[in-house]
Design an enzyme around this catalytic site. Structure first.
Site, PDB file in Angstrom:
ATOM      1  N   GLY A  19       0.688  -1.190   0.115  1.00 49.90           N
ATOM      2  CA  GLY A  19       0.329   0.027  -0.230  1.00 49.90           C
ATOM      3  C   GLY A  19       0.352   1.170  -0.068  1.00 49.90           C
ATOM      4  N   ARG A  20       1.930   1.308   0.810  1.00 51.76           N
ATOM      5  CA  ARG A  20       3.336   2.192   0.862  1.00 51.76           C
ATOM      6  C   ARG A  20       3.017   2.526  -0.764  1.00 51.76           C
ATOM      7  NH1 ARG A  20       4.963   0.221   6.251  1.00 51.76           N
ATOM      8  NH2 ARG A  20       3.320   1.078   7.179  1.00 51.76           N
ATOM      9  N   GLU A  68      -1.292   4.900   6.112  1.00 45.71           N
ATOM     10  CA  GLU A  68      -0.023   3.639   6.101  1.00 45.71           C
ATOM     11  C   GLU A  68       0.683   4.191   6.968  1.00 45.71           C
ATOM     12  OE1 GLU A  68      -1.060   2.110   2.075  1.00 45.71           O
ATOM     13  OE2 GLU A  68      -2.598   2.700   1.783  1.00 45.71           O
TER      14      GLU A  68
HETATM   15  C1  FAD Z   1      -7.724  10.343   6.184  1.00 43.37           C
HETATM   16  C2  FAD Z   1      -7.101   9.268   6.822  1.00 43.37           C
HETATM   17  C3  FAD Z   1      -7.694   8.442   6.216  1.00 43.37           C
HETATM   18  C4  FAD Z   1      -7.309   6.794   7.007  1.00 43.37           C
HETATM   19  N1  FAD Z   1      -7.159   6.019   6.340  1.00 43.37           N
HETATM   20  C5  FAD Z   1      -7.526   4.467   7.561  1.00 43.37           C
HETATM   21  C6  FAD Z   1      -7.430   3.035   6.709  1.00 43.37           C
HETATM   22  O1  FAD Z   1      -8.479   2.717   5.243  1.00 43.37           O
HETATM   23  N2  FAD Z   1      -7.812   2.226   6.882  1.00 43.37           N
HETATM   24  C7  FAD Z   1      -7.199   2.177   8.711  1.00 43.37           C
HETATM   25  O2  FAD Z   1      -6.457   1.519   9.312  1.00 43.37           O
HETATM   26  N3  FAD Z   1      -6.733   3.192   8.987  1.00 43.37           N
HETATM   27  C8  FAD Z   1      -6.534   4.870   8.515  1.00 43.37           C
HETATM   28  N4  FAD Z   1      -6.255   5.371   9.151  1.00 43.37           N
HETATM   29  C9  FAD Z   1      -5.540   5.895  10.201  1.00 43.37           C
HETATM   30  C10 FAD Z   1      -4.086   6.074   9.833  1.00 43.37           C
HETATM   31  O3  FAD Z   1      -3.713   4.841   9.334  1.00 43.37           O
HETATM   32  C11 FAD Z   1      -3.519   6.133  11.253  1.00 43.37           C
HETATM   33  O4  FAD Z   1      -4.050   8.084  11.743  1.00 43.37           O
HETATM   34  C12 FAD Z   1      -2.124   6.621  11.422  1.00 43.37           C
HETATM   35  O5  FAD Z   1      -1.687   5.082  11.214  1.00 43.37           O
HETATM   36  C13 FAD Z   1      -1.585   7.083  12.594  1.00 43.37           C
HETATM   37  O6  FAD Z   1      -2.059   6.359  14.102  1.00 43.37           O
HETATM   38  P1  FAD Z   1      -2.675   7.361  15.493  1.00 43.37           P
HETATM   39  O7  FAD Z   1      -3.658   8.969  13.953  1.00 43.37           O
HETATM   40  O8  FAD Z   1      -3.239   6.650  15.847  1.00 43.37           O
HETATM   41  O9  FAD Z   1      -1.844   8.555  15.218  1.00 43.37           O
HETATM   42  P2  FAD Z   1      -0.149   8.429  16.860  1.00 43.37           P
HETATM   43  O10 FAD Z   1      -0.017   7.051  16.571  1.00 43.37           O
HETATM   44  O11 FAD Z   1      -1.040   8.216  17.731  1.00 43.37           O
HETATM   45  O12 FAD Z   1       0.587   8.933  16.114  1.00 43.37           O
HETATM   46  C14 FAD Z   1       0.750  10.613  17.040  1.00 43.37           C
HETATM   47  C15 FAD Z   1       2.064  10.721  16.468  1.00 43.37           C
HETATM   48  O13 FAD Z   1       3.207  10.517  17.187  1.00 43.37           O
HETATM   49  C16 FAD Z   1       3.968   9.755  16.072  1.00 43.37           C
HETATM   50  N5  FAD Z   1       4.346   8.453  17.396  1.00 43.37           N
HETATM   51  C17 FAD Z   1       3.593   6.882  16.944  1.00 43.37           C
HETATM   52  N6  FAD Z   1       4.322   6.377  17.966  1.00 43.37           N
HETATM   53  C18 FAD Z   1       5.622   6.432  17.464  1.00 43.37           C
HETATM   54  C19 FAD Z   1       6.864   5.928  17.449  1.00 43.37           C
HETATM   55  N7  FAD Z   1       6.898   4.876  18.120  1.00 43.37           N
HETATM   56  N8  FAD Z   1       8.452   6.860  16.942  1.00 43.37           N
HETATM   57  C20 FAD Z   1       8.012   8.125  16.979  1.00 43.37           C
HETATM   58  N9  FAD Z   1       6.988   8.810  16.810  1.00 43.37           N
HETATM   59  C21 FAD Z   1       5.808   7.947  16.975  1.00 43.37           C
HETATM   60  C22 FAD Z   1       3.164   9.421  15.261  1.00 43.37           C
HETATM   61  O14 FAD Z   1       3.636   9.541  14.229  1.00 43.37           O
HETATM   62  C23 FAD Z   1       2.269  10.800  14.984  1.00 43.37           C
HETATM   63  O15 FAD Z   1       3.470  12.144  15.155  1.00 43.37           O
HETATM   64  C24 FAD Z   1      -6.702   7.125   7.945  1.00 43.37           C
HETATM   65  C25 FAD Z   1      -6.085   8.506   8.774  1.00 43.37           C
HETATM   66  C26 FAD Z   1      -6.624   9.693   7.919  1.00 43.37           C
HETATM   67  C27 FAD Z   1      -6.987  10.643   8.767  1.00 43.37           C
END
Ligand code: FAD
Length: 392
Positions: free
Chosen positions: A254-255, A375
């Site tokens: 996907g990426r 992703e």
């Molecule tokens: C428009 C949209 C469409 C999407 N579509 C899908 C979909 O179809 N299916 C699906 O399953 N998901 C989907 N997503 C979800 C998306 O994949 C997640 O939002 C993303 O993976 C980040 O997760 P989170 O929002 O919980 O952020 P968090 O995981 O809470 O992260 C918050 C911040 O902390 C950072 N962070 C977290 N852990 C670490 C670490 N270990 N080291 C360094 N930095 C870290 C992150 O990079 C980020 O900057 C979608 C999101 C959006 C906004």
């Protein structure tokens, strides 16, 4: 239509696309210009899902590009897919994310890991545009840390009982089927996660609110709720406990699609900036004659070319059956950064006109941001790359 890169002579490196690749790119470009462009500003403004255009994309073979023709797909390679993704994303990233999720997360995952019965049942509808698919990994409390799934799939013999909530699901409100990751055996941690195919309309499956977004506003992003949803065992993908590995391998592919989307957003903005620079006059000459503008265009074009090479390399490795996880993460990390930088510069080249909807670059600027988030965020891509580098 099968498409492969022109074979390299031993010991040489070829950057040439085959004639079939060029045809596919031209088809996607023509479709984007003639059918996606009209109405793209309105769809963004009104958050309108491009229902009719999805059907058209199905007719054109854009929704199941890599799927075997016996299941209704195009039988194409990943290079063809990224070429099409770039062209669609130049014009409408909301449409291209539908294409990306359907092709790489749903169709590719089902075809690679699904049973024959699952492929025959679902792939023809997914490739034709009869319906689109959704990939459901993220939860309110589980984004980057996808191992901490709270959605549960309790084993009840011939079926699973699914309970929980998924967040941010692209195509969520429209999907005919959703691939849902859920925890069956918490003691086994991520090895206890399963992926289940959940059909739209299954009792207990509810579609939550639609998210109001900064960009890709024409795409459909919903939370999904599962309350005692009975899912037959036949709908599990792979063996018991395969769900997390399924999600991770599907996301690797996907990426590449999202990297191509970021590339397309950048190259779309660049093409608009180049055109505008040759038309707009300031201080008695076209702004393209000012060296400051020339340098911007030169930097944009160079970054885009570098991103394109990374995207094509990852796609090519996948097509050759080589490991491609590191290349895919590098392509996404870099192309999304380029999308952010280039769209900002494209607005600058447009001056005030870049700040209004009519000139398209402000939408591309808003759309670019998501490519650094979904992703796997850019931070997570760096973790993935570092793990490969360190052999961890
Ligand atoms: C428009 C949209 C469409 C999407 N579509 C899908 C979909 O179809 N299916 C699906 O399953 N998901 C989907 N997503 C979800 C998306 O994949 C997640 O939002 C993303 O993976 C980040 O997760 P989170 O929002 O919980 O952020 P968090 O995981 O809470 O992260 C918050 C911040 O902390 C950072 N962070 C977290 N852990 C670490 C670490 N270990 N080291 C360094 N930095 C870290 C992150 O990079 C980020 O900057 C979608 C999101 C959006 C906004």
């Amino acid at each position: 239509m099968a498409a492969v890169l022109a074979p390299d002579a031993p010991g040489t490196l070829s950057f040439e696309l085959s004639d079939e690749h060029k045809l596919i790119r031209q088809m996607a470009r023509d479709f984007a210009q003639s059918e996606l462009l009209p109405g793209v500003i309105e769809r963004d403004r009104d958050e309108k899902f491009p229902e009719e255009l999805v059907r058209r994309m199905g007719e054109l073979g854009l929704l199941g590009m890599m799927v075997d023709p016996q299941y209704g797909g195009g039988g194409m390679d990943t290079v063809s897919y990224v070429l099409a993704m770039e062209e669609l994303s130049k014009i409408d990233a909301s449409a291209s994310v539908i294409v990306s999720v359907n092709n790489s997360l749903v169709c590719w995952g089902l075809e690679k890991f699904g049973t024959e019965a699952q492929k025959r049942k679902y792939l023809p509808a997914l490739t034709s545009g009869e319906y689109v698919g959704a990939f459901c990994l993220s939860e309110p409390e589980a984004g980057s840390d996808a191992t901490s799934q709270r959605t549960t799939a309790e084993d009840r013999g011939d079926h699973y009982l699914l309970n929980g909530t998924k967040n941010w699901i692209t195509n969520g409100g429209r999907a005919g089927i959703s691939l849902v990751m859920a925890q069956t055996d918490a003691a086994k941690k991520h090895k206890g996660i399963n992926c289940l195919i959940v059909e739209r309309g299954t009792p207990g499956f509810a579609i939550g609110k639609k998210e109001e977004k900064l960009g890709i506003r024409g795409s459909d992003t919903h939370s999904l709720m599962f309350s005692d949803v009975k899912v037959p065992k036949a709908n599990r993908i792979g063996e018991d406990g395969f769900g997390f590995r399924f999600a991770m391998s599907v996301l690797d592919g996907g990426r590449i699609g999202i990297a191509a989307q970021a590339l397309g957003i950048a190259s779309g903005a660049y093409e608009l900036a180049l055109k505008y620079a040759k038309e707009r006059k300031a201080f008695g000459t076209e702004i393209a004659n000012h060296q400051a503008i020339q340098f911007k265009l030169a930097d944009m074009a160079t970054q885009i070319e570098a991103a394109r090479l990374l995207v094509l390399k990852a796609a090519r490795e996948k097509d050759l059956g080589k490991p491609f996880g590191q290349s895919a993460a590098m392509a996404k990390l870099y192309a999304s950064k380029v999308a952010m930088a280039v769209t900002a510069e494209a607005i600058q080249v447009h001056g005030g006109y870049g700040y209004v909807k009519e000139f398209h670059v402000e939408r591309l600027y808003r759309d670019a941001k998501i490519t650094e988030i979904y992703e796997g965020t850019s931070e997570i891509q760096r973790l993935v790359i570092a793990r490969h580098l360190l052999g961890a």
